[in-house]
Write a protein that holds these residues in place. Structure first.
Motif, PDB file in Angstrom:
ATOM      1  N   ARG A 134      42.223  26.477  30.167  1.00  0.00           N
ATOM      2  CA  ARG A 134      41.756  27.372  31.239  1.00  0.00           C
ATOM      3  C   ARG A 134      42.911  28.051  31.980  1.00  0.00           C
ATOM      4  O   ARG A 134      42.877  28.226  33.192  1.00  0.00           O
ATOM      5  CB  ARG A 134      40.849  26.598  32.207  1.00  0.00           C
ATOM      6  N   CYS A 135      43.931  28.455  31.222  1.00  0.00           N
ATOM      7  CA  CYS A 135      45.071  29.145  31.837  1.00  0.00           C
ATOM      8  C   CYS A 135      44.652  30.479  32.456  1.00  0.00           C
ATOM      9  O   CYS A 135      45.244  30.916  33.442  1.00  0.00           O
ATOM     10  CB  CYS A 135      46.172  29.365  30.802  1.00  0.00           C
ATOM     11  N   ALA A 136      43.641  31.121  31.876  1.00  0.00           N
ATOM     12  CA  ALA A 136      43.180  32.405  32.410  1.00  0.00           C
ATOM     13  C   ALA A 136      42.600  32.261  33.810  1.00  0.00           C
ATOM     14  O   ALA A 136      42.485  33.244  34.546  1.00  0.00           O
ATOM     15  CB  ALA A 136      42.139  33.023  31.476  1.00  0.00           C
ATOM     16  N   GLY A 166      34.646  24.174  39.475  1.00  0.00           N
ATOM     17  CA  GLY A 166      34.532  25.611  39.690  1.00  0.00           C
ATOM     18  C   GLY A 166      33.094  26.057  39.560  1.00  0.00           C
ATOM     19  O   GLY A 166      32.160  25.243  39.447  1.00  0.00           O
ATOM     20  N   TRP A 167      32.926  27.356  39.560  1.00  0.00           N
ATOM     21  CA  TRP A 167      31.596  27.935  39.487  1.00  0.00           C
ATOM     22  C   TRP A 167      31.560  28.964  38.365  1.00  0.00           C
ATOM     23  O   TRP A 167      32.429  29.826  38.284  1.00  0.00           O
ATOM     24  CB  TRP A 167      31.229  28.593  40.815  1.00  0.00           C
ATOM     25  N   PHE A 179      45.077  27.895  35.895  1.00  0.00           N
ATOM     26  CA  PHE A 179      45.580  26.539  35.658  1.00  0.00           C
ATOM     27  C   PHE A 179      46.808  26.583  34.749  1.00  0.00           C
ATOM     28  O   PHE A 179      46.964  27.481  33.925  1.00  0.00           O
ATOM     29  CB  PHE A 179      44.504  25.671  35.014  1.00  0.00           C
ATOM     30  N   GLY A 180      47.669  25.578  34.890  1.00  0.00           N
ATOM     31  CA  GLY A 180      48.780  25.385  33.961  1.00  0.00           C
ATOM     32  C   GLY A 180      49.996  26.255  34.165  1.00  0.00           C
ATOM     33  O   GLY A 180      50.855  26.314  33.289  1.00  0.00           O
ATOM     34  N   GLU A 181      50.128  26.927  35.310  1.00  0.00           N
ATOM     35  CA  GLU A 181      51.347  27.701  35.559  1.00  0.00           C
ATOM     36  C   GLU A 181      52.527  26.739  35.684  1.00  0.00           C
ATOM     37  O   GLU A 181      52.427  25.708  36.342  1.00  0.00           O
ATOM     38  CB  GLU A 181      51.221  28.534  36.834  1.00  0.00           C
ATOM     39  N   ALA A 182      53.634  27.091  35.044  1.00  0.00           N
ATOM     40  CA  ALA A 182      54.768  26.162  34.992  1.00  0.00           C
ATOM     41  C   ALA A 182      56.087  26.910  35.046  1.00  0.00           C
ATOM     42  O   ALA A 182      56.164  28.099  34.725  1.00  0.00           O
ATOM     43  CB  ALA A 182      54.696  25.323  33.713  1.00  0.00           C
ATOM     44  N   VAL A 183      57.129  26.191  35.446  1.00  0.00           N
ATOM     45  CA  VAL A 183      58.492  26.718  35.425  1.00  0.00           C
ATOM     46  C   VAL A 183      59.357  25.717  34.670  1.00  0.00           C
ATOM     47  O   VAL A 183      59.165  24.498  34.777  1.00  0.00           O
ATOM     48  CB  VAL A 183      59.020  26.978  36.855  1.00  0.00           C
ATOM     49  N   LEU A 243      25.965  28.479  37.451  1.00  0.00           N
ATOM     50  CA  LEU A 243      25.962  27.026  37.384  1.00  0.00           C
ATOM     51  C   LEU A 243      27.350  26.507  37.748  1.00  0.00           C
ATOM     52  O   LEU A 243      28.352  27.179  37.501  1.00  0.00           O
ATOM     53  CB  LEU A 243      25.608  26.542  35.970  1.00  0.00           C
ATOM     54  N   PRO A 244      27.412  25.306  38.313  1.00  0.00           N
ATOM     55  CA  PRO A 244      28.739  24.724  38.572  1.00  0.00           C
ATOM     56  C   PRO A 244      29.386  24.286  37.265  1.00  0.00           C
ATOM     57  O   PRO A 244      28.718  23.849  36.330  1.00  0.00           O
ATOM     58  CB  PRO A 244      28.423  23.520  39.469  1.00  0.00           C
TER      59      PRO A 244
END
Length: 199
Positions: free
Chosen positions: A174-176, A120-121, A179-183, A127-128
């Motif tokens: 880094r859920c915000a 990501g950035w 990332f990490g969305e789940a069912v 910075l990357p």
């Protein structure tokens, strides 16, 4: 083109009403650069947490699946977006554990997963961000525990309460950032073949 959803979570009704006042129905808000190319468009959509009764029903249905051992309690977790999981040494991990979702008494019975590099950035630092090995969207993990000596209905209710945060807040790092969305116990995993399919 794939457009990624970013969730802004709030525990108060007032915060939602404040956002609604800034972004009423039919009004688009644009942020950042590239607006002429369609980038940075925002729309407000209210998403309510899954009712616990619905989540409990999915867990109950999976535990009653005739293809799974009936002396155990079962549920699955399926990632809807890539998830970044770290072990105790802060190394990337390609599988989910009960400890990651607050249920250490449940063991990982099986899983299908793969990893992919994500980056990501960092806009503020210009910075990357470093590459991370994430568990890919679509990866699925099956958990179980012995049902002996456990009141099933009370356990289903406890699981629904504990796993509601998995669906609402996500799993891993880094859920915000999405990332990490789940069912939990996706209906796809509750499909049971008919007798003719088992022959």
């Amino acid at each position: 083109l794939e457009f990624r959803r970013v969730l802004f979570r709030s525990a108060t009704e007032a915060a939602y009403e404040d956002l609604r006042a800034l972004l009423p129905d039919g009004v688009d808000l644009w942020v950042g650069r590239g607006r002429s190319r369609g980038q940075g468009q925002l729309a407000l959509e209210r998403m309510l947490p899954c009712p616990l009764d619905d989540l409990g029903a999915r867990i109950r249905k999976m535990s009653g699946n005739r293809l799974l051992a009936q002396d155990r309690i079962w549920f699955s977790v399926t990632f809807l977006s890539p998830a970044i999981l770290l072990d105790e040494w802060l190394l990337y991990r390609s599988y989910l554990l009960g400890e990651d979702i607050g249920l250490p008494e449940y063991t990982l019975a099986g899983w299908f997963s793969r990893t992919a590099k994500v980056s990501g950035w960092h806009a503020a630092a210009r910075l990357p961000k470093g590459e991370a090995a994430a568990v890919s969207a679509g990866s699925a993990f099956l958990f179980s525990r012995q049902a002996e000596g456990v009141a099933r209905e009370e356990e289903y209710e406890r699981l629904a309460t504990a796993l509601a945060s998995v669906e609402e807040w996500g799993v891993g790092e880094r859920c915000a950032e999405g990332f990490g969305e789940a069912v939990v116990s996706h209906d796809l995993h509750n499909l049971t073949p008919g007798p003719e399919d088992l022959e």
